[in-house]
Design a protein around this motif. Structure first.
Motif, PDB file in Angstrom:
ATOM      1  N   UNK A  80      27.739 -45.582  55.481  1.00 26.53           N
ATOM      2  CA  UNK A  80      27.953 -46.281  56.749  1.00 26.53           C
ATOM      3  C   UNK A  80      29.289 -45.815  57.289  1.00 26.53           C
ATOM      4  N   UNK A  91      31.851 -45.825  60.887  1.00 29.14           N
ATOM      5  CA  UNK A  91      32.036 -46.515  62.161  1.00 29.14           C
ATOM      6  C   UNK A  91      31.827 -45.577  63.340  1.00 29.14           C
ATOM      7  N   UNK A  92      32.201 -44.312  63.193  1.00 26.48           N
ATOM      8  CA  UNK A  92      31.839 -43.314  64.189  1.00 26.48           C
ATOM      9  C   UNK A  92      31.780 -41.976  63.469  1.00 26.48           C
ATOM     10  N   UNK A  93      31.428 -40.921  64.185  1.00 27.36           N
ATOM     11  CA  UNK A  93      31.119 -39.667  63.502  1.00 27.36           C
ATOM     12  C   UNK A  93      32.268 -39.109  62.662  1.00 27.36           C
ATOM     13  N   UNK A  94      33.481 -38.959  63.230  1.00 21.25           N
ATOM     14  CA  UNK A  94      34.457 -38.173  62.479  1.00 21.25           C
ATOM     15  C   UNK A  94      35.296 -38.962  61.467  1.00 21.25           C
ATOM     16  N   UNK A  95      34.894 -40.133  61.087  1.00 20.24           N
ATOM     17  CA  UNK A  95      35.744 -40.895  60.168  1.00 20.24           C
ATOM     18  C   UNK A  95      35.109 -41.008  58.792  1.00 20.24           C
ATOM     19  N   UNK A 147      38.133 -51.502  57.597  1.00 19.12           N
ATOM     20  CA  UNK A 147      36.708 -51.165  57.645  1.00 19.12           C
ATOM     21  C   UNK A 147      35.833 -52.367  57.319  1.00 19.12           C
ATOM     22  N   UNK A 148      36.439 -53.429  56.811  1.00 21.65           N
ATOM     23  CA  UNK A 148      35.634 -54.620  56.569  1.00 21.65           C
ATOM     24  C   UNK A 148      36.076 -55.369  55.325  1.00 21.65           C
ATOM     25  N   UNK A 149      35.486 -56.542  55.162  1.00 15.63           N
ATOM     26  CA  UNK A 149      35.840 -57.393  54.026  1.00 15.63           C
ATOM     27  C   UNK A 149      35.111 -56.915  52.769  1.00 15.63           C
ATOM     28  N   UNK A 189      31.422 -57.924  52.901  1.00 20.66           N
ATOM     29  CA  UNK A 189      30.695 -57.117  53.893  1.00 20.66           C
ATOM     30  C   UNK A 189      30.360 -55.749  53.304  1.00 20.66           C
ATOM     31  N   UNK A 231      27.596 -55.910  50.975  1.00 16.23           N
ATOM     32  CA  UNK A 231      26.324 -55.993  51.704  1.00 16.23           C
ATOM     33  C   UNK A 231      25.899 -54.600  52.172  1.00 16.23           C
ATOM     34  N   UNK A 232      26.889 -53.813  52.605  1.00 18.76           N
ATOM     35  CA  UNK A 232      26.569 -52.432  53.007  1.00 18.76           C
ATOM     36  C   UNK A 232      26.006 -51.657  51.823  1.00 18.76           C
ATOM     37  N   UNK A 276      22.434 -52.546  51.184  1.00 10.79           N
ATOM     38  CA  UNK A 276      21.554 -52.001  52.220  1.00 10.79           C
ATOM     39  C   UNK A 276      21.340 -50.501  52.027  1.00 10.79           C
ATOM     40  N   UNK A 318      25.493 -45.567  61.458  1.00 13.30           N
ATOM     41  CA  UNK A 318      26.721 -45.600  62.269  1.00 13.30           C
ATOM     42  C   UNK A 318      26.812 -46.932  62.999  1.00 13.30           C
ATOM     43  N   UNK A 319      28.031 -47.342  63.272  1.00 11.92           N
ATOM     44  CA  UNK A 319      28.244 -48.599  64.002  1.00 11.92           C
ATOM     45  C   UNK A 319      27.639 -48.484  65.393  1.00 11.92           C
TER      46      UNK A 319
END
Lengths: 844, 297
Positions: free
Chosen positions: B185, B187-191, B260-262, B265, B268-269, B272, B296-297
């Motif tokens: 997962x 958040x956007x392509x280049x990260x 990037x999140x808790x 979370x 959970x990723x 998934x 991706x987000x």
């Protein structure tokens, strides 16, 4: 300060006579020419081939480089700045510190009234650092590398102070950020129209929303701020090559700070890689470059911002909190009154603010018919990056607020989202429509856009999918966002925030001439950043002179000395299509008249028998129905280089025609906060279909539709490009991009790795559609449309609400990502309430 | 955006690079694709005194199938892997290579460099951990070979000794009936990933004979989720056993709570991504051709 002309709440505003005479209508241009065609942009070739000229491409003789030392603290007293070691570093020419800046300059003029007028804003922190990233010292060296190496040798000692990280905290004044002002409150005012108390007494339902919050984000132009400043010691003139997108405001702030006459400052802009309003506030860096150049012995000084500097310390969009909102509705779900308290966080220095404290009232009523409303608006400074007029500036926050109100009320009342909007929209037959605060909406058809969007999207299909999905435990939501993009603003609204503000009206200038060999040359002093001004200006000229775009050269870009401008010139606030092109149109018409007069003499024929066109020898004027013609070279020749014996009646012909267009505005009624604030109102209607993953909370856009109405499109390709760009920005803002700070005042998204600006993988296929309600307020029927009202933020908030309402979740934040939705879902599973919304039903 | 001063050395061969590295000491760094190192140097978060550029050495960008193994040369780029005919039969390698950042990064960045960086959020380590991967190292005094699991010691820390360079990665070829999948997962392509899961399964009929699971971006090093793999082994990969294994995967890590999140979370990723990865891996193990893309987000 209630609207005195109203005594009772009114549900049927169409019965009201216009409270202000409608704007004077310009004559409409014919519709069969170049305007309206989706022609390729004149700018495309150079930009696609990498041949644009951006400030960082400029290398001037003797040019040196500046690097800035910035505060790591959000709020700290600067106790010592020692540049001695840095000055010894090889290649270093000089340094600048806050102490010197305080001696060399005066604080910038503040737009706000007392006490915020007493805020001392310099181009560098003097004794207090007020946001993370604020410049505290500058190093000027023969290379950028040497400047950066030496900047690390500057020693700064800080005494950290309590950071003030929200408007709510700021307004307590427990820690005052600007001691000279004595308060963190920048501005406060109540905007009240109609009879709010009566509306709430009459309400069948009142919906209470405790708190909503619109987050900080930035549209992150691809090119960062960049400036070359040159203080020429030979004539003491100052020259800037920069990418400031509103240079006339910039120099009105820089000149008094430097203590020089404005005519000694020359500003040039060239190609700019996006601004979205952010580059309006790069003037402190212009000041720094000028001072650095003077101290460096008159060498040009270049400063190019890094991305981290841009994220930390250029400008962010306004953050706004909406408190204690009450919405009064009648028994049909029609909103009859709104009462709310709004707090705006403008960051460490107001800069372009507090203009945002009134600019939102251009869309006070959004697209809705309510007549009774009271909004108490305050703005505060905090220890965050100063805000700037980011795309959708100050209006998108209000539009989001209204869309959330309408949307939450629809859910609470059990009225379908589309039906709720149809019941509340201003109706097509009401245009031009005068809003409760006296703004005149020129044209629009919101129910028509909704219908078009629903068809284009396949609303019924998705409603079925939603129902099917719900049965399977899937969370799918459909959300509508209806917005306005108010363009060509009346600077007189600045008087509402400060009665002494010396601005009002709006104007733009253009020049159209025939050059010596008959070339058509258009000069507009605008500051395009990708909007295609060269193309659209040429389209306008082609229609007036009956030529083709390849025959027209357009000189865009600001140049105080060499290009035309007025005090309002710049490219901001969705206006070029109206203000800039009206000026171009006016100048082209003047030239046309001169061409006809001159040709009548040259061809010895009456003017009314002449026509313009393209002949064997290029553009020409000919006697209709004959081959008697004179081409533009011949006409230009007579005036420019072959003018002996020109008859007396043609002595005034120059073929060099300037026209200044002024918007027909009046100064608003300051006491009532009433008047027309903007000339045109484009509208957008977006629908998002979003599914929330029940396990992770991740939202996914399943389908998306964007309808735009900007009246007559000058160039449909450019319009569509702007819609796609604004849609991408809005989706990014709604789901991915957040200028978050931690409690200590650290900006946690200071690189693109953390800020994660939207990329193509995040953008759904957008079903684009267009609707045209021509503006009666512009000669072409066009309406400004560059910003777009952040419709995706509203549509996505609404879609998430639709998906999550059955879970008992209220969407009261503009920024929602998987992480935040996951925590809302988790809280609900544990039975905790996530937000305060309650509905009060009254026996009526 | 200028790095601190450094000296630049262009290596003629890997041996030369190892010798120069030994000579210049720990303040020197190798430069291959530069897609991590150069941005860090520009931000001045990393300031090596010397760079030894191996990027001009010929013949190191190979990806070869040889004697039941893939040999990935020190300069093989992500793009080389994405386009490699040899690697086409190991889809998990393609999943990873094709999903890294953007095309510019893929054209410059190297697989070996990514492993050498040992970034906890890097894409390659979890993938290569579910395959049998050996790291071939070269130094002045000779060569040695290490298992990848032991090679990555901590965040940004490997078992490379002073003066030692990575020569190649040797990945054991997967057998017929084996299939893998890598999903992240982002958040956007280049990260970098917020969380990622690599799964490689071997099936015998409907039964999972062997499973390997590795998780990325959820700890200081990639996590080999042994309990999760055990939960899959011997099962017929029904929804229940996959769910149990997903739970075990989530329980095997303690993701940091950050931008990037808790922690929860990210767990959970993991569940998934794991569920989808197992399903795709199983289909591939059965010989199906399945295309996947990161989330991706």
């Amino acid at each position: 300060m209630a609207d005195r002309s109203s005594t009772a709440p009114r549900r049927e505003p169409e019965l009201l006579p216009h409270q202000e005479p409608a704007v004077e209508k310009p004559a409409r241009a014919p519709r069969n020419g170049w305007v309206g065609r989706p022609i390729e942009r004149k700018e495309e070739q150079r930009h696609v081939r990498g041949r644009g000229k951006f400030i960082d491409d400029f290398k001037l003789p003797g040019m040196v480089h500046m690097c800035l030392v910035r505060s790591p603290y959000a709020h700290a007293r600067i106790t010592r700045v020692d540049v001695s070691e840095a000055e010894q570093h090889p290649g270093v020419i000089c340094t600048l510190t806050g102490a010197e800046i305080a001696k060399l300059t005066t604080p910038y003029i503040e737009i706000g009234p007392d006490p915020s007028a007493r805020i001392q804003d310099y181009c560098m922190a003097v004794d207090l650092a007020r946001y993370q990233g604020e410049p505290v010292a500058a190093v000027i060296a023969i290379s950028r590398g040497a400047a950066e190496d030496a900047a690390e040798l500057v020693q700064v000692e800080y005494e950290p102070l309590t950071p003030v990280m929200s408007a709510e905290q700021a307004l307590t004044d427990a820690d005052v950020i600007h001691p000279a002002a004595g308060t963190n409150k920048v501005w406060q005012g109540t905007f009240e129209y109609g009879d709010v108390e009566q509306a709430f007494r009459d309400a069948a339902t009142i919906v209470h929303i405790d708190r909503m919050h619109f987050h900080r984000f930035s549209s992150t132009p691809l090119e960062n701020n960049a400036i070359i400043g040159h203080w020429d010691q030979r004539d003491e003139n100052i020259r800037f090559w920069c990418n400031n997108s509103f240079p006339t405001i910039g120099i009105q702030l820089v000149a008094p700070a430097l203590g020089v006459h404005i005519d000694r400052i020359r500003v040039e802009t060239h190609d700019i890689g996006g601004s979205f309003g952010i580059k309006i506030t790069n003037y402190p860096y212009m000041t720094l470059c000028a001072l650095a150049s003077r101290k460096a012995g008159g060498k040009p000084v270049k400063w190019t911002e890094t991305r981290t500097e841009h994220m930390l310390a250029s400008a962010h969009g306004n953050e706004r909190t909406f408190l204690d909102t009450r919405v009064a509705l009648d028994r049909d779900g029609v909103i009859i009154g709104i009462d709310s308290r709004h707090l705006d966080d403008c960051g460490a220095y107001p800069r372009y603010e507090p203009l945002g404290c009134v600019i939102w009232t251009q869309v006070f009523a959004g697209v809705y018919r309510f007549r009774n409303a009271r909004i108490n608006f305050s703005q505060a400074v905090t220890n965050k990056c100063p805000v700037g007029p980011n795309r959708g500036y100050s209006r998108m926050q209000q539009l989001w607020f209204l869309e959330r109100c309408v949307d939450l009320c629809a859910h609470e009342l059990g009225i379908a989202a589309d039906e709720m909007r149809r019941r509340n929209y201003i109706r097509p037959e009401q245009f031009p429509y005068t809003t409760p605060n006296g703004c005149i909406y020129d044209s629009g058809n919101y129910p028509g856009m909704l219908k078009l969007a629903q068809e284009r999207l396949g609303w019924e299909h998705w409603k079925k999918e939603q129902e099917k999905g719900r049965a399977e435990g899937r969370l799918i939501g459909l959300g509508i966002g209806t917005t306005l993009d108010s363009g060509t603003n009346n600077f007189g609204q600045s008087r509402i925030v400060n009665p002494h503000a010396p601005f009002s009206g709006n104007s733009q200038a253009a020049n159209v001439k025939l050059d010596m060999y008959g070339e058509i040359v258009v000069s507009v002093g605008s500051v395009p950043q990708g909007q295609g001004h060269e193309t659209t200006a040429s389209q306008v000229v082609c229609d007036v002179l009956s030529v083709t775009p390849d025959m027209v050269t357009v000189r865009a870009g600001f140049d105080t000395e060499r290009n035309v401008h007025t005090g309002h010139t710049g490219t901001y606030a969705s206006q070029f299509a109206v203000s800039g092109l009206s000026a171009v149109h006016g100048a082209a018409q003047k030239l046309r008249k001169e061409l006809l007069r001159l040709a009548a003499y040259a061809l010895n024929a009456p003017e009314d028998q002449l026509e313009l066109g393209i002949g064997k020898q290029g553009a020409e004027v000919r006697v209709r129905g004959t081959d008697r013609a004179i081409n533009y070279w011949g006409l230009a020749n007579i005036i420019n280089v072959n003018n002996a014996g020109l008859p007396d009646e043609l002595q005034d012909v120059t073929l060099n025609c300037r026209y200044t267009w002024r918007a027909p505005f009046k100064i608003p009624d300051l006491e009532r906060k009433y008047g027309n604030l903007t000339l045109t109102y484009s509208s957008q209607l977006h629908i998002a279909v979003v599914e929330v993953d029940t396990d992770t909370g991740n939202p996914k856009i399943l389908d998306y539709c964007a309808i735009d109405d900007c009246g007559v499109m000058i160039n449909p390709r450019i319009v569509e490009g702007q819609v796609h760009g604004a849609t991408a920005h809005g989706i990014g803002a709604a789901l991915i991009e957040n200028c978050a700070y931690d409690d200590s005042g650290n900006m946690v998204a200071s690189t693109f790795s953390e800020y994660t600006p939207i990329t193509s993988v995040n953008i759904p296929n957008v079903k684009y559609g267009n609707m045209e309600t021509p503006s009666p307020h512009s000669y072409s029927g066009a309406k400004g449309m560059g910003e777009g009202g952040a419709a995706p933020v509203h549509a996505i908030s609404a879609a998430l609400q639709d998906a999550l309402y059955p879970q008992g979740i209220y969407i009261t934040e503009s920024f929602n990502n998987g992480d935040s939705i996951f925590s809302m879902l988790a809280a609900r599973r544990q039975g905790r309430s996530t937000a305060g919304v309650r509905t009060e039903r009254r026996a009526k | 955006m200028y790095p601190r001063p450094f000296t630049y050395h262009r290596a003629a061969s890997l041996k030369d690079a190892a010798a120069t590295l030994a000579e210049l000491g720990p303040e020197a760094k190798l430069l291959a694709g530069g897609q991590s190192l150069v941005p860090l140097m520009k931000l001045r978060l990393s300031s090596p005194a010397a760079l030894i550029d191996v990027g001009h050495i010929q013949g190191l960008n190979y990806i070869r199938a040889e004697n039941g193994a893939f040999r990935i040369g020190a300069l093989a780029r992500h793009t080389d892997m994405a386009q490699s005919a040899a690697a086409r039969h190991v889809p998990i390698l393609h999943d990873c290579a094709a999903g890294i950042a953007d095309v510019q990064v893929r054209n410059w960045g190297t697989v070996v460099g990514s492993i050498a960086e040992a970034d906890p959020t890097g894409d390659w380590a979890p993938v290569l951990l579910v395959l049998d991967t050996e790291v071939e190292c070269l130094a002045n005094h000779g060569r040695r070979s290490l298992g990848l699991a032991g090679f990555i010691q901590d965040a940004f820390t490997t078992a490379l000794r002073p003066g030692e360079v990575m020569q190649e990665l040797r990945v054991k070829a997967t057998e017929r009936g084996s299939g893998g999948c890598y999903l992240a997962f982002k958040r956007c392509a280049p990260v970098y990933a917020s969380a990622s899961v690599a799964v490689q399964l071997a099936l015998e009929g409907a039964t999972c004979r062997q499973a390997r699971v590795a998780l990325g971006a959820v700890a200081l090093t990639p996590v080999v989720a042994t309990e999760s793999a055990k939960a899959l082994e011997g099962s017929d990969l029904n929804a229940k056993s996959i769910a149990r294994a997903a739970e075990a995967a989530a329980a095997s890590c303690e993701p940091p709570c950050d931008g990037r999140g808790s922690t929860e979370y990210k767990r959970a990723l993991i569940r998934k991504l794991f569920t989808q990865a197992v399903n795709v891996a199983a289909r591939r193990a059965r010989g199906e051709s399945v295309e996947v893309s990161h989330h991706y987000a």
